[in-house]
Design a protein around this motif. Structure first.
Motif, short mmCIF file in Angstrom:
data_model
loop_
_atom_site.label_atom_id
_atom_site.label_comp_id
_atom_site.label_asym_id
_atom_site.label_seq_id
_atom_site.Cartn_x
_atom_site.Cartn_y
_atom_site.Cartn_z
N HIS A 1 10.49 13.58 -8.89
CA HIS A 1 9.68 14.48 -9.75
C HIS A 1 10.65 15.28 -10.61
O HIS A 1 11.29 16.21 -10.13
CB HIS A 1 8.83 15.42 -8.89
N HIS B 1 11.46 16.90 -14.74
CA HIS B 1 11.11 17.17 -16.14
C HIS B 1 12.38 17.07 -16.98
O HIS B 1 13.31 17.86 -16.79
CB HIS B 1 10.53 18.58 -16.29
N MET C 1 8.36 13.23 -15.52
CA MET C 1 7.06 13.87 -15.78
C MET C 1 6.67 13.72 -17.25
O MET C 1 7.53 13.81 -18.13
CB MET C 1 7.12 15.34 -15.39
N HIS D 1 5.30 18.36 -5.04
CA HIS D 1 5.84 19.69 -4.74
C HIS D 1 4.94 20.51 -3.82
O HIS D 1 4.43 21.56 -4.21
CB HIS D 1 6.17 20.48 -6.02
N ASP E 1 11.38 18.71 -9.04
CA ASP E 1 10.58 19.47 -10.01
C ASP E 1 11.50 20.34 -10.87
O ASP E 1 11.09 21.42 -11.31
CB ASP E 1 9.50 20.31 -9.33
ZN ZN Z 1 6.76 19.47 -12.25
#
Ligand code: ZN
Ligand code: NCD
Length: 345
Positions: free
Chosen positions: A13, A15, A39, A174, A247
């Motif tokens: 995960h 970004h 993402m 998450h 994340d």
């Molecule tokens: Zn995220």
């Protein structure tokens, strides 16, 4: 000197953003990670196979020369998503998951899903194809306390959604609560859960006590200490249900250090050092490989990476930059609040 060699980890995960930010942060992930689930919450979001192809090419162009890194693309589920396009993107090997954001749940989620009946056809096609749905598990109702949003989502949305779409493979993204840990444990091999680095390290006091710390603010927001401890137990257990999804979500400092700051913690740079510290603290260094390098590929039905990385524990603290300079501006690196001694060599 203590040393630990594990399969090269993946980030399930991540970004990476776009443009100058993409160029600035990509090397921070490609250094230690072999692959990452990317993402799709760009503005506008990555919604079609064609969008994902174009975004993948921009990511590939941002990977430093000689780095061994594969972006695993996702599509952003909207009420207008075409099941035929999704399945074509999956069959082509381009897209590895579809991301569900409840509308309004987090950064750039305005195009997310409001009416789940509208995405029923896509979910059924995904169940049939074995394509996982990655779920941002928070309700957005104004009357639900932000610290309860995950637990309420599980009862009101996730469980009914799974029951009405038999065979749908789901990643709870998450997770931040003991309820999330327990629900994931109760389901079986068609459900996985990612855990971030920072949620293993901070609780809500770290955000709020002694002054507000915008760089610890992310969504889902960190919860009470008992939840952090539940996440630690899950991550360090070796249980294949749980795997790493950092994340890591960069925002430039001016957008974090302001009256209404963006949600997101940027941890790509030092995640493996942080995790080695956490796993050692829990006497579970032997489970780090499962969490960071084996459980994720097993869920996604991919082979683990062939390459390995070695972590060494040094006496002096490892020096990490406090900020990464990107063409968009500075991005603050996650500060675990203590010195880190494990270093990827
Ligand atoms: Zn995220
Ligand atoms: C993410 C972002 O900035 O894109 N922020 C965050 O706090 N995690 C969005 C998200 O994944 O929720």
């Amino acid at each position: 000197m203590k040393s630990l060699t594990i399969r090269r980890p993946d980030d399930w995960h991540l970004h990476l953003r776009d443009g100058d930010m993409l160029k600035g942060v990509t090397p921070e992930s490609t250094r230690d990670f072999g692959r990452a689930i990317i993402m799709p919450n760009l503005v506008p979001p990555v919604v079609t196979k064609a969008n994902a192809e174009a975004y993948r090419d921009r990511i590939l162009a941002a990977i430093p020369e000689g780095a061994d890194f594969e972006p695993l693309m996702t599509l952003y589920l909207t009420e207008a998503t075409d099941p035929v396009d999704v399945i074509a993107a999956s069959k082509a090997g381009l897209v590895k998951a579809v991301k569900l954001y409840p509308a309004g749940a987090t950064t750039n989620s305005a195009s997310g899903v409001r009416d789940f009946d509208k995405v029923r056809g896509v979910l059924e096609a995904m169940a049939e194809a074995g394509l996982p749905l990655c779920v941002h598990g928070e309700v957005t109702d104004a009357d639900i306390d932000i610290f309860d949003r995950e637990a309420v989502f599980i009862d009101r949305v996730l469980d009914p959604l799974r029951r009405s779409t038999p065979g749908l493979r789901v990643v709870m993204e998450h997770i931040t609560t003991e309820e999330g840990v327990a629900y994931a444990a109760s389901v079986g091999p068609d459900l996985g859960a990612t855990i971030t680095t920072h949620h293993l390290i901070i609780n809500r006091n770290h955000i709020l006590v002694g002054g507000i710390r915008p760089h610890y603010y992310c969504l889902p927001v960190a919860k009470r200490e008992k939840h952090r401890l539940a996440l630690r137990k899950a991550a360090t257990s070796g249980d294949p249900t749980y795997f790493l999804g950092t994340d890591s979500a960069p925002h430039v400092d001016p957008l974090k250090e302001t009256a209404c700051g963006c949600a997101g913690v940027f941890s790509s740079t030092n995640t493996m050092s942080c995790l080695a510290h956490v796993f050692e603290e829990n006497a579970a260094l032997d489970k780090l490989e499962a969490f960071a390098s084996l459980n994720g590929p097993a869920f996604y039905r991919l082979a683990p990476n062939d390459a390995t990385i070695t972590l060494e524990k040094q006496t002096d603290p490892v020096e990490y930059p406090a900020k990464i300079e990107t063409g968009d501006g500075p991005v603050t690196v996650f500060d675990p609040g203590y010195p880190l001694h494990w270093r990827v060599v």
